[in-house]
Every structure is written in structure tokens, then in C-alpha cells.
Design an enzyme around this catalytic site. Sequence first.
Site, PDB file in Angstrom:
ATOM      1  N   TRP A 198       0.511  -4.728 -11.302  1.00  0.00           N
ATOM      2  CA  TRP A 198       1.376  -4.642 -10.494  1.00  0.00           C
ATOM      3  C   TRP A 198       2.466  -5.364 -11.193  1.00  0.00           C
ATOM      4  CZ3 TRP A 198       3.191  -2.295  -6.619  1.00  0.00           C
ATOM      5  CH2 TRP A 198       2.193  -1.725  -5.800  1.00  0.00           C
TER       6      TRP A 198
ATOM      7  N   ASP B 126       6.948 -12.009  -8.404  1.00  0.00           N
ATOM      8  CA  ASP B 126       6.739 -11.228  -7.582  1.00  0.00           C
ATOM      9  C   ASP B 126       5.578 -12.144  -6.717  1.00  0.00           C
ATOM     10  OD1 ASP B 126       5.506  -9.248  -5.870  1.00  0.00           O
ATOM     11  OD2 ASP B 126       5.089  -8.234  -7.614  1.00  0.00           O
TER      12      ASP B 126
ATOM     13  N   LYS C 147       1.148  -7.911   3.360  1.00  0.00           N
ATOM     14  CA  LYS C 147       0.419  -8.830   2.596  1.00  0.00           C
ATOM     15  C   LYS C 147      -0.159 -10.021   2.925  1.00  0.00           C
ATOM     16  CE  LYS C 147       0.568  -5.752  -1.159  1.00  0.00           C
ATOM     17  NZ  LYS C 147       0.634  -5.214  -2.478  1.00  0.00           N
TER      18      LYS C 147
END
Length: 348
Positions: A90, A160, A184
Amino acid sequence: MLPKDVMLTAQKEFVDWNKHGTSVMEISHRSPDYLEVAHQAEQDLRDLMDISDDYAVLFMHGGGRGQFAAVPMNILPQNATADYVLTGSWSKSALTEAQKFGKINVAANCHTENGLGSVLPQSQWQLSKDAAYVHYCPNETVDGIEFDFVPEVDKPLVADMSSCILSRDIDVSKFGVIYAGAQKNIGPSGLAIAIVRKDLLGKARENTPSIFDYSLQLKHESMFNTPPTYAWYLAGLVFKWLKKQGGVKAIEQTNIAKAELLYNFIDQNDFYQSKVETRYRSRMNVPFYLMDESLNTAFLSESKAQGLLALKGHRSVGGMRASIYNAMPLEGVQALVDFMQDFANKHG
Ligand SMILES: *Cc1c(COP(=O)(O)O)cnc(C)c1O
């Protein structure tokens, strides 16, 4: 997964919300009733994370990846540099997106220690002197690598937190920007939360699309255009649920217990292995591998038959991955461990 209680509340209110005779998703985002939902959700998130008035809390479109672009558009001036710390897939994607907008310095690359996934020690990072900000991903969802420290930098720190927000106690005042795709630990996909220190506002590039402009969104209370109202409402229900669980500090203890249960089992069983250094093992995403990978297909089909879902590892890393976000109860992890033991007995 979302908390069962939240799903049941949403179900109960689905066609008749608040005795309106309509769903919450059918009413105008500008109606006083919806504004109440929106404001309450923001307030609950502020309470949960102890976010001061120095920060804007924005409910935005476009998920986590939308923020990969929004961050440089808003806080990376033309011709300036930003530092990106790479620890997995990511943070690499965030880097690739940011490179469209300016000069990006890779301050640290992905790192292994004795063949195990790890984080390059901060003392070895190559930070640039004049970076507009330093970006990192505290929890790498695919690789299962989680920071156990907050980097100390003298530039705005951008994180993030898509897969770890609200999972552990953090000091928001250490960050310039925190962002997270909602799906999430918060609610349904599509929504993103951006928590932006107010002194960073007002610097967006002129060509920044309005819906991604932090200052403009703050001015319009995240309603420059129609926000994802139902996702916002569900996020609000999740925040209320989390408060009822005792807040972030309480869920953090449950998350530690869940992760220990699973990692201890993996370590003590020679049928399975983890490929992440102990110190950096994620509490949210637990990738693991069968020693005999020819059993992967059997593992997935037998676990699915037991109601244990979504255990296939990301295609880029293979193996298995158990995502044990806030809404996953300890019993869910216990059920997985019991299955893994049975599977090892049967096939060992
Ligand atoms: C899931 C995830 C994203 C991407 O989120 P989208 O909403 O699909 O854009 C970004 N960063 C991390 C750490 C993630 O786990």
C-alpha cells in the site's frame, strides 16, 4: 466484517428510519435530520480519537486511493518534494500515485530482517531536508507489517491508516494528516476519512478537483456535493458501537488478545509459519503460510465449509491472511485457531 449489532440496527431502520417512513438514504443530505446524523458521527469520531479543534475531520469520496491523490494535491506545492517510506504494497501504491504530482523521495525502502518482513529502522531513513511532508503506512494490510512506533520527523507526518484506524490508541497531535478508507475498521467502502491539521489547509493546487480540496470540503462540512450519506450513517453507527465497547483503548486490548492467540498458535505449530518479524507483526492482518503449500486449496475449501471466510492471501504474496479488524470478536479468532489445529491433525 461489520459489527453484528450495527448490521441489525441498520436492518431495523432500513425502510423506516427514526419514524420518518423513509430510509436515511432517501432523505436530503441537507435536511436537519441528516445533518444531525453527520454531525454526531463526526463528534463521536473526535471523542474516540481525542481529536482537537486544531484538526478538520472530513468525510470524503473515493476511499483510500482517493486520498493517495488528495494528499499531494492539497499539501505538496508545485516543485516541492515529499518523502515516502515504503514498507509494503500500500505504501508503494501511495508513492506511485504521488509521483504524478511532484518530486517524491523514497526515504526508506521495503526491508527484511533474516528473511522476515520488517521496517527499516528510522535511523537509516534518508529524509530530505525540505520535504513538504513525510508519508507512511502504519499498517500494511497485504504484507501484515505494522509499525509499533510513530516516526519522529520535523515535517508534517502523513499516515495512511486505512487498516488500523481506531484499532489502537494513537496521539493524533503527532500527525499532519491521517486518512483512511472506511471499509476496514469504519464502515462500507467508498467513504474516506481525512483528519487534517488546520495549518496545512489552504495550500491546494489550483487545479485540484473541488471534491478533493480539503479546505473547500471543510468550508462545506464535507458536503460540497452529495456525500456518501448511507456510508456516513453506517460509520456513525460503528462509532457508537465502538464507544459502547469502551472506546479505542478497550478495543485495543481485545485486538492484542486476538493477535496473540493467532500468532502464538502459528509459532507453536510446525504446520504453519509467519513471515514477519515478531516486533512488526500486524494486529489487524495476519498473513500466514502452510509449510506444505500444496495443501492451500484444501485449506481454503475446508475453512470455507466451516464458515471461515476470506482467508486467501493477497495474490501478490500468496498464502493465507486472516483479517481480524475491530468487528471480529475473539471467538472468531478462536474458531479459526480450532480449525487450523484440526486441519493440521488431519493432514499432518
Ligand atoms: C484498503 C487500503 C487502501 C485502499 O482503499 P480503497 O478504498 O480501496 O481505495 C489503501 N491503503 C490501505 C492501507 C488499505 O488497507
